[in-house]
Design a protein around this motif. Structure first.
Motif, PDB file in Angstrom:
ATOM      1  N   SER A  71      82.811  33.500 107.253  1.00 58.93           N
ATOM      2  CA  SER A  71      81.707  34.322 107.747  1.00 58.93           C
ATOM      3  C   SER A  71      82.008  34.822 109.157  1.00 58.93           C
ATOM      4  O   SER A  71      82.402  34.046 110.028  1.00 58.93           O
ATOM      5  N   LEU A  72      81.806  36.096 109.340  1.00 58.82           N
ATOM      6  CA  LEU A  72      82.089  36.744 110.617  1.00 58.82           C
ATOM      7  C   LEU A  72      80.798  37.277 111.228  1.00 58.82           C
ATOM      8  O   LEU A  72      79.821  37.535 110.517  1.00 58.82           O
ATOM      9  N   LEU A  73      80.817  37.441 112.525  1.00 56.55           N
ATOM     10  CA  LEU A  73      79.667  37.992 113.223  1.00 56.55           C
ATOM     11  C   LEU A  73      79.825  39.507 113.295  1.00 56.55           C
ATOM     12  O   LEU A  73      80.877  40.008 113.693  1.00 56.55           O
ATOM     13  N   TYR A  80      86.344  37.109 103.353  1.00 57.61           N
ATOM     14  CA  TYR A  80      85.845  37.458 104.676  1.00 57.61           C
ATOM     15  C   TYR A  80      84.582  38.285 104.495  1.00 57.61           C
ATOM     16  O   TYR A  80      84.593  39.297 103.773  1.00 57.61           O
ATOM     17  N   ASN A  82      76.858  31.406 118.368  1.00 60.21           N
ATOM     18  CA  ASN A  82      76.641  32.829 118.151  1.00 60.21           C
ATOM     19  C   ASN A  82      75.155  33.189 118.141  1.00 60.21           C
ATOM     20  O   ASN A  82      74.774  34.300 118.500  1.00 60.21           O
ATOM     21  N   HIS A 100      83.676  41.152 114.111  1.00 61.10           N
ATOM     22  CA  HIS A 100      84.504  41.109 112.906  1.00 61.10           C
ATOM     23  C   HIS A 100      85.621  42.153 112.925  1.00 61.10           C
ATOM     24  O   HIS A 100      86.602  42.026 112.190  1.00 61.10           O
ATOM     25  N   THR A 159      78.339  31.267 110.881  1.00 58.27           N
ATOM     26  CA  THR A 159      79.254  31.326 112.026  1.00 58.27           C
ATOM     27  C   THR A 159      78.914  30.187 112.994  1.00 58.27           C
ATOM     28  O   THR A 159      77.870  29.544 112.847  1.00 58.27           O
ATOM     29  N   ALA A 183      73.764  35.661 112.229  1.00 51.45           N
ATOM     30  CA  ALA A 183      74.758  34.665 112.663  1.00 51.45           C
ATOM     31  C   ALA A 183      75.022  33.599 111.611  1.00 51.45           C
ATOM     32  O   ALA A 183      75.830  32.691 111.847  1.00 51.45           O
TER      33      ALA A 183
END
Length: 260
Positions: A45-47, A19, A147, A51, A143, A140
């Motif tokens: 992948s997180l924003l 993550y 986003n 997250h 993601t 972004a």
């Protein structure tokens, strides 16, 4: 050969998720360590901002990335991830076995984590956030496409939150620039005298140096759409040009040891 085949099969069968923020240079430390050891993993992948819920559900505590999930074993933080990988997958070690050299490598890594990481982040974001068309695709990256739209629409608020959260302003950016100049000069001098920061082999110290400074030389293996140099603000571009000689040893290290 039989042992190798068994190990390969086990690695292929396990579930490993990372993550991350694609843009995060601390996440790059973890990505590089996984790739260096030949471990297949799924990047998640997180924003930034969104997250928090995901990471707190995994860790039960702080919302920082990267976080490694190995078949339910949760490890948070790039240095802890390297510790875990060396213990669990000892092939291609990143931590030196000699106690004195190991301590040297760990000291370099800790210093780079504490000084280089925050300074690169503050200095780079101070300038990149002034160019939303450059910053949004990087933030972004990895993601869902929408986003980018959401970030673009809310960018003034995102800029405000990021600057407040990470204490980013002209004064802190200038202070970070001085930190980076000092570290880059010291690293360049060290690499001129010896091939690696600790001992005679590539270690987690070199990986930390290459990963944390990577945003300054924009390697192609890094999973974000780097902006063209001419699109950077003049102050940022001119400073990078001035640092080119000190940055080159790190870029060369990256080219030689970041094969994936």
């Amino acid at each position: 050969m039989v042992v190798d085949l068994i190990h390969t099969s086990e690695v292929a069968a396990m579930t490993v998720r990372l993550y991350q923020f694609a843009i995060s240079h601390y996440s790059e430390k973890a990505r590089w360590a996984l790739d260096y050891k030949g471990i297949r993993y799924q990047p998640v992948s997180l924003l930034p901002g969104q997250h928090v819920k995901t990471i707190r559900a995994l860790t039960g505590k702080a919302s920082s990335v990267p976080v490694l999930d190995h078949d339910g074993e949760i490890i948070q933080g790039s240095s802890a991830i390297i510790d875990y990988l060396d213990e669990t997958f000892p092939e291609h070690p990143l931590t030196p076995s000699d106690p004195a050299i190991r301590q040297q490598a760990l000291a370099w890594e800790q210093r780079l984590d504490d000084e280089a990481g925050p300074a690169v982040r503050c200095w780079a974001y101070h300038y990149l956030l002034q160019r939303p068309k450059l910053a949004v695709p990087m933030l972004a990256s990895g993601t869902p496409f929408y986003n980018r739209i959401l970030l673009s629409l809310a960018f003034s608020r995102v800029d405000e939150i990021m600057r407040d959260w990470m204490k980013i302003n002209q004064k802190t950016a200038d202070a970070s620039q001085l930190v980076l100049e000092t570290l880059l000069t010291e690293l360049a001098d060290t690499y001129q005298r010896q091939p690696y920061l600790a001992g005679d082999h590539f270690s987690r110290a070199d990986l930390a140096a290459g990963a944390l400074f990577a945003p300054l030389f924009q390697p192609p293996q890094y999973p974000v759409p780097w902006p063209k140099r001419q699109r950077l603000l003049p102050d940022m571009r001119n400073t990078l040009d001035k640092w080119q000689e000190q940055i080159e040893p790190l870029a060369r290290l990256y080219r030689e040891h970041r094969q994936r």
